[in-house]
Design an enzyme around this catalytic site. Structure first.
Site, PDB file in Angstrom:
ATOM      1  N   SER A  30      64.837 -94.743 -93.565  1.00  0.00           N
ATOM      2  CA  SER A  30      64.321 -93.466 -94.075  1.00  0.00           C
ATOM      3  C   SER A  30      64.312 -93.545 -95.596  1.00  0.00           C
ATOM      4  O   SER A  30      65.060 -94.330 -96.183  1.00  0.00           O
ATOM      5  CB  SER A  30      65.256 -92.342 -93.629  1.00  0.00           C
ATOM      6  OG  SER A  30      64.980 -91.142 -94.327  1.00  0.00           O
ATOM      7  N   TYR A  82      73.732 -89.071 -92.628  1.00  0.00           N
ATOM      8  CA  TYR A  82      72.447 -89.697 -92.280  1.00  0.00           C
ATOM      9  C   TYR A  82      72.083 -90.756 -93.319  1.00  0.00           C
ATOM     10  O   TYR A  82      71.715 -91.888 -92.972  1.00  0.00           O
ATOM     11  CB  TYR A  82      71.378 -88.607 -92.206  1.00  0.00           C
ATOM     12  CG  TYR A  82      69.994 -89.076 -91.823  1.00  0.00           C
ATOM     13  CD1 TYR A  82      69.710 -89.477 -90.528  1.00  0.00           C
ATOM     14  CD2 TYR A  82      68.958 -89.073 -92.757  1.00  0.00           C
ATOM     15  CE1 TYR A  82      68.420 -89.885 -90.168  1.00  0.00           C
ATOM     16  CE2 TYR A  82      67.675 -89.475 -92.409  1.00  0.00           C
ATOM     17  CZ  TYR A  82      67.408 -89.876 -91.112  1.00  0.00           C
ATOM     18  OH  TYR A  82      66.141 -90.271 -90.769  1.00  0.00           O
TER      19      TYR A  82
END
Ligand SMILES: NC(=O)c1ccc[n+]([C@@H]2O[C@H](COP(=O)([O-])OP(=O)(O)OC[C@H]3O[C@@H](n4cnc5c(N)ncnc54)[C@H](OP(=O)(O)O)[C@@H]3O)[C@@H](O)[C@H]2O)c1
Length: 250
Positions: free
Chosen positions: A137, A150
């Site tokens: 990401s 995350y």
């Protein structure tokens, strides 16, 4: 290194029951690939296979279970391209941080991906061919507000891909770190904060395919978000922190 094409084996896509993984499966079928699709929701995978008869091999598994991953892969033809995309995001901040939330995301995003990697790498290395994409990401390129756990898991995937690349190149196997920005999916549908440059899953799948077909190591998009983030990342923290804080204030 020359990336594999549709005639050289199947494309294995994890997390293919929704969102980016589903769009990746559709895009690969449209480009002539046969795809093997993995996720836990079998009915979603079977619905995809009914839409493209003979082109979608259903290989359900919970990737946090290494035996289930091996069992899902056993009946499949050789894998030419693996896109390890299954993952999750749970928002957290310093106020809400817990080790349990971090552990859940590590278990799926990092260890689950590692179960897939250990299952496919030896065969690719022996065949001296193949290509692997790890779906990280933009939040893996830098620790961003609201994504402490995350970002930690996605940064781990980038480091994993970087390190493995040194060895895999020697063995004729490609590896890429894939860093999407905000993409419309069931995962982001629950977000209440602003998502700049939000893109459709189809557009994300096309960007990923273009990057893999060109054998790029870092596939980061959309450009309007990825480029400034990479520039900010290279600046001193005295500049990085205030600019990121200003840019992410919703
Ligand atoms: N959407 C974004 O803005 C964005 C941005 C950057 C990166 N990403 C990354 O892109 C990937 C896909 O996300 P998405 O947005 O497409 O979300 P999504 O629609 O929620 O897709 C997640 C996929 O992972 C699968 N999955 C979850 N747990 C699993 C498990 N234990 N075993 C096997 N499969 C599992 C889900 O299928 P089942 O529930 O059927 O198992 C689903 O197919 C994730 O790694 C995410 O971190 C997304």
């Amino acid at each position: 290194m020359r990336p594999p094409g549709p005639g050289e084996g199947v494309a294995w896509i994890t997390g293919a029951s929704s969102g980016i993984g589903l769009a990746l499966a559709e895009a690969h079928v449209a480009h002539g690939w046969t795809v093997a699709v993995t996720a836990r929701r079998v009915e979603e995978l079977e619905a995809l296979s009914l839409r493209f008869p003979g082109r979608v091999l259903v290989a359900p598994a919970d990737i946090t279970d290494p035996a289930a991953v091996r069992a899902a892969l056993a009946p499949l033809p050789p894998i030419a391209r693996a896109i390890l995309n299954a993952g999750t995001y749970e928002r957290d901040t310093a106020d809400t941080f817990t080790a349990a939330r971090l552990a859940r995301q590590v278990d799926l995003n990092l260890i689950g991906t590692a179960h897939c990697l250990e299952a496919i790498m030896p065969t690719m290395i022996a065949a001296r061919s193949g290509q692997i994409g790890l779906v990280s990401s933009l939040a893996g390129l830098a620790g961003l507000p609201g994504s402490a756990s995350y970002s930690a898991t996605k940064a781990g995937l980038i480091a994993l891909a970087e390190s493995l690349r040194f060895d895999l190149r020697q063995h004729g196997v490609g590896i890429s770190a894939i860093c999407p920005g905000f993409v419309k999916s069931p995962l982001t549908a629950k977000n209440t904060f602003p998502m700049p440059f939000l893109m459709e899953a189809d557009a994300a799948a096309k960007a990923i395919m273009r990057g893999l077909d060109a054998d790029r190591f870092l596939i980061a998009f959309p450009e309007g978000l990825a480029r400034p983030l990479r520039i900010l990342r290279s600046l001193p923290y005295g500049v990085f922190f205030p600019l990121i804080a200003r840019g992410t204030r919703g």
